[in-house]
Design a protein around this motif. Structure first.
Motif, PDB file in Angstrom:
ATOM      1  N   GLY A   8      18.959  -2.174 -10.386  1.00 56.95           N
ATOM      2  CA  GLY A   8      19.465  -2.830  -9.195  1.00 56.95           C
ATOM      3  C   GLY A   8      19.935  -1.886  -8.109  1.00 56.95           C
ATOM      4  N   ASN A   9      20.107  -0.593  -8.448  1.00 54.61           N
ATOM      5  CA  ASN A   9      20.624   0.370  -7.483  1.00 54.61           C
ATOM      6  C   ASN A   9      19.677   1.538  -7.221  1.00 54.61           C
ATOM      7  OD1 ASN A   9      23.677  -0.304  -6.854  1.00 54.61           O
ATOM      8  ND2 ASN A   9      23.338  -0.776  -9.013  1.00 54.61           N
ATOM      9  N   THR A  10      18.448   1.418  -7.718  1.00 59.89           N
ATOM     10  CA  THR A  10      17.468   2.479  -7.531  1.00 59.89           C
ATOM     11  C   THR A  10      16.105   1.874  -7.214  1.00 59.89           C
ATOM     12  OG1 THR A  10      16.879   2.525  -9.886  1.00 59.89           O
ATOM     13  CG2 THR A  10      18.644   4.018  -9.164  1.00 59.89           C
ATOM     14  N   THR A  11      15.197   2.747  -6.808  1.00 66.05           N
ATOM     15  CA  THR A  11      13.802   2.369  -6.603  1.00 66.05           C
ATOM     16  C   THR A  11      12.926   3.341  -7.371  1.00 66.05           C
ATOM     17  OG1 THR A  11      14.242   1.471  -4.403  1.00 66.05           O
ATOM     18  CG2 THR A  11      11.964   2.063  -4.905  1.00 66.05           C
ATOM     19  N   ALA A  12      11.971   2.825  -8.110  1.00 72.21           N
ATOM     20  CA  ALA A  12      11.026   3.688  -8.820  1.00 72.21           C
ATOM     21  C   ALA A  12      10.038   4.276  -7.819  1.00 72.21           C
ATOM     22  CB  ALA A  12      10.293   2.904  -9.900  1.00 72.21           C
ATOM     23  N   ALA A  13      10.032   5.610  -7.735  1.00 71.36           N
ATOM     24  CA  ALA A  13       9.183   6.292  -6.755  1.00 71.36           C
ATOM     25  C   ALA A  13       8.801   7.673  -7.286  1.00 71.36           C
ATOM     26  CB  ALA A  13       9.926   6.435  -5.425  1.00 71.36           C
ATOM     27  N   PRO A  14       7.698   8.244  -6.777  1.00 70.91           N
ATOM     28  CA  PRO A  14       7.320   9.591  -7.203  1.00 70.91           C
ATOM     29  C   PRO A  14       8.393  10.613  -6.845  1.00 70.91           C
ATOM     30  CG  PRO A  14       5.506   8.501  -6.067  1.00 70.91           C
ATOM     31  CD  PRO A  14       6.715   7.651  -5.857  1.00 70.91           C
ATOM     32  N   VAL A  15       8.548  11.600  -7.701  1.00 75.32           N
ATOM     33  CA  VAL A  15       9.484  12.697  -7.448  1.00 75.32           C
ATOM     34  C   VAL A  15       8.862  13.618  -6.397  1.00 75.32           C
ATOM     35  CG1 VAL A  15      10.643  14.681  -8.493  1.00 75.32           C
ATOM     36  CG2 VAL A  15      10.395  12.540  -9.777  1.00 75.32           C
ATOM     37  N   PRO A  16       9.610  14.037  -5.379  1.00 73.46           N
ATOM     38  CA  PRO A  16       9.028  14.798  -4.269  1.00 73.46           C
ATOM     39  C   PRO A  16       8.191  16.008  -4.692  1.00 73.46           C
ATOM     40  CG  PRO A  16      11.243  14.135  -3.699  1.00 73.46           C
ATOM     41  CD  PRO A  16      11.030  13.713  -5.123  1.00 73.46           C
ATOM     42  N   PHE A  17       8.705  16.844  -5.591  1.00 74.68           N
ATOM     43  CA  PHE A  17       7.990  18.074  -5.961  1.00 74.68           C
ATOM     44  C   PHE A  17       7.163  17.901  -7.226  1.00 74.68           C
ATOM     45  CE2 PHE A  17       7.785  22.722  -6.957  1.00 74.68           C
ATOM     46  CZ  PHE A  17       7.275  23.135  -5.745  1.00 74.68           C
ATOM     47  N   VAL A  18       7.302  16.739  -7.853  1.00 71.80           N
ATOM     48  CA  VAL A  18       6.564  16.462  -9.092  1.00 71.80           C
ATOM     49  C   VAL A  18       5.992  15.042  -8.981  1.00 71.80           C
ATOM     50  CG1 VAL A  18       6.651  16.680 -11.608  1.00 71.80           C
ATOM     51  CG2 VAL A  18       8.420  17.757 -10.217  1.00 71.80           C
ATOM     52  N   PRO A  19       5.052  14.821  -8.073  1.00 71.40           N
ATOM     53  CA  PRO A  19       4.605  13.454  -7.781  1.00 71.40           C
ATOM     54  C   PRO A  19       3.875  12.780  -8.941  1.00 71.40           C
ATOM     55  CG  PRO A  19       3.234  15.074  -6.644  1.00 71.40           C
ATOM     56  CD  PRO A  19       4.396  15.822  -7.217  1.00 71.40           C
ATOM     57  N   GLU A  20       3.517  13.548  -9.966  1.00 71.05           N
ATOM     58  CA  GLU A  20       2.900  12.925 -11.138  1.00 71.05           C
ATOM     59  C   GLU A  20       3.890  12.044 -11.890  1.00 71.05           C
ATOM     60  OE1 GLU A  20       1.608  17.369 -11.413  1.00 71.05           O
ATOM     61  OE2 GLU A  20       3.214  16.210 -10.462  1.00 71.05           O
ATOM     62  N   ILE A  21       5.177  12.251 -11.647  1.00 68.52           N
ATOM     63  CA  ILE A  21       6.219  11.541 -12.382  1.00 68.52           C
ATOM     64  C   ILE A  21       6.939  10.554 -11.463  1.00 68.52           C
ATOM     65  CG2 ILE A  21       8.445  11.809 -13.559  1.00 68.52           C
ATOM     66  CD1 ILE A  21       7.384  14.400 -14.730  1.00 68.52           C
ATOM     67  N   THR A  22       7.109   9.336 -11.955  1.00 68.48           N
ATOM     68  CA  THR A  22       7.870   8.302 -11.258  1.00 68.48           C
ATOM     69  C   THR A  22       9.279   8.262 -11.819  1.00 68.48           C
ATOM     70  OG1 THR A  22       5.912   6.964 -10.798  1.00 68.48           O
ATOM     71  CG2 THR A  22       8.031   5.824 -10.835  1.00 68.48           C
ATOM     72  N   PRO A  29      22.084   7.325  -1.609  1.00 67.77           N
ATOM     73  CA  PRO A  29      22.829   8.213  -2.506  1.00 67.77           C
ATOM     74  C   PRO A  29      24.346   8.130  -2.377  1.00 67.77           C
ATOM     75  CG  PRO A  29      20.947   9.364  -1.566  1.00 67.77           C
ATOM     76  CD  PRO A  29      21.033   8.038  -0.862  1.00 67.77           C
ATOM     77  N   ILE A  30      24.859   8.169  -1.166  1.00 67.64           N
ATOM     78  CA  ILE A  30      26.305   8.171  -0.995  1.00 67.64           C
ATOM     79  C   ILE A  30      26.906   6.830  -1.395  1.00 67.64           C
ATOM     80  CG2 ILE A  30      28.189   8.492   0.636  1.00 67.64           C
ATOM     81  CD1 ILE A  30      26.556  11.027  -0.116  1.00 67.64           C
ATOM     82  N   ALA A  31      26.222   5.739  -1.053  1.00 69.60           N
ATOM     83  CA  ALA A  31      26.712   4.411  -1.413  1.00 69.60           C
ATOM     84  C   ALA A  31      26.811   4.251  -2.924  1.00 69.60           C
ATOM     85  CB  ALA A  31      25.802   3.344  -0.818  1.00 69.60           C
ATOM     86  N   LEU A  32      25.810   4.736  -3.655  1.00 65.67           N
ATOM     87  CA  LEU A  32      25.846   4.631  -5.106  1.00 65.67           C
ATOM     88  C   LEU A  32      26.949   5.506  -5.681  1.00 65.67           C
ATOM     89  CD1 LEU A  32      24.789   3.626  -7.774  1.00 65.67           C
ATOM     90  CD2 LEU A  32      23.007   5.385  -7.692  1.00 65.67           C
TER      91      LEU A  32
END
Length: 211
Positions: A8-22, A29-32
């Motif tokens: 509920g507080n995140t989004t599944a997305a590719p990692v910037p430097f490791v886009p093979e991994i979701t 970030p600050i709100a969480l």
């Protein structure tokens, strides 16, 4: 409940430097961070909701050099999101153990392992006074405080002394040891400006030796 909070507080997305991994990453970030602080002093910060520079560097290095972990038992120490554990599993490590003392971290790790179709064992415990026989120990961004460094370093030195491959991902944190490190790689890692005050951190992968 933990998984509901994470999803509920995140989004599944590719990692910037490791886009093979979701990875399930914080939308705000600050709100969480503030939300977990409001939950009470016993609630650890949500380190599990971010792809920290040290973890991204280790994950990239392991995926690019699978021979380091393939077929070997791996511990991802202070796993956070489980990014490094997922990368090790993707690179052929078996079994892979993700360790943390935060139950939210381990719930996030299981969610992220599931999202990437890999098996990762979650271990919720303070293991730093022990001496567990893993073939490879991976530690991303663990030298961020004096107290953490004082506990982690002896554990990692003992592991290296008994023959484990110990790799550390570090973006120049203040308490990185000055001795007993062999540089393996350097990367420029994209990071959230709201957390790091810059958009890129030069991050090194070090092999830690017994001394």
């Amino acid at each position: 409940m933990l998984l509901e909070f994470i999803r509920g507080n995140t989004t599944a997305a590719p990692v910037p430097f490791v886009p093979e991994i979701t990875l399930h990453q914080a939308d705000e970030p600050i709100a969480l961070w503030e939300k977990t602080e409001q939950a009470g002093p016993a609630q650890p910060p949500p380190f599990w909701a971010f792809a920290w520079a040290g973890g991204q560097a280790l994950a990239r290095h392991v995926l690019d050099h699978p021979d380091l972990v393939s077929g070997r038992s791996v511990l991802d120490l202070a796993t956070g999101s489980g990014l490094v554990a997922v990368a090790a599993a993707r690179a052929g490590a078996t079994p892979v153990t993700a360790n943390d003392i935060d139950p939210y971290s381990l719930a996030a790790t299981q969610a992220n392992a599931l999202a990437n179709g890999v098996a990762v064992r979650a271990l919720e415990a303070d293991i730093l006074d022990g001496d567990d026989p893993y073939g490879v120990i991976l530690a991303g961004d663990v030298f961020y405080s004096r107290e953490m460094a004082a506990r982690v370093l002896p554990y990692l030195r003992r592991a290296a002394g008994r023959g484990s491959l110990v790799l550390v991902g570090d973006p120049g944190r203040a308490y990185l040891p000055s001795e007993g490190l062999v540089e393996r790689a350097t990367y420029d890692i994209p990071v959230p400006v709201s957390l790091e005050s810059v958009d890129t951190r030069r991050t090194k992968v070090w092999q830690l030796t017994q001394r």
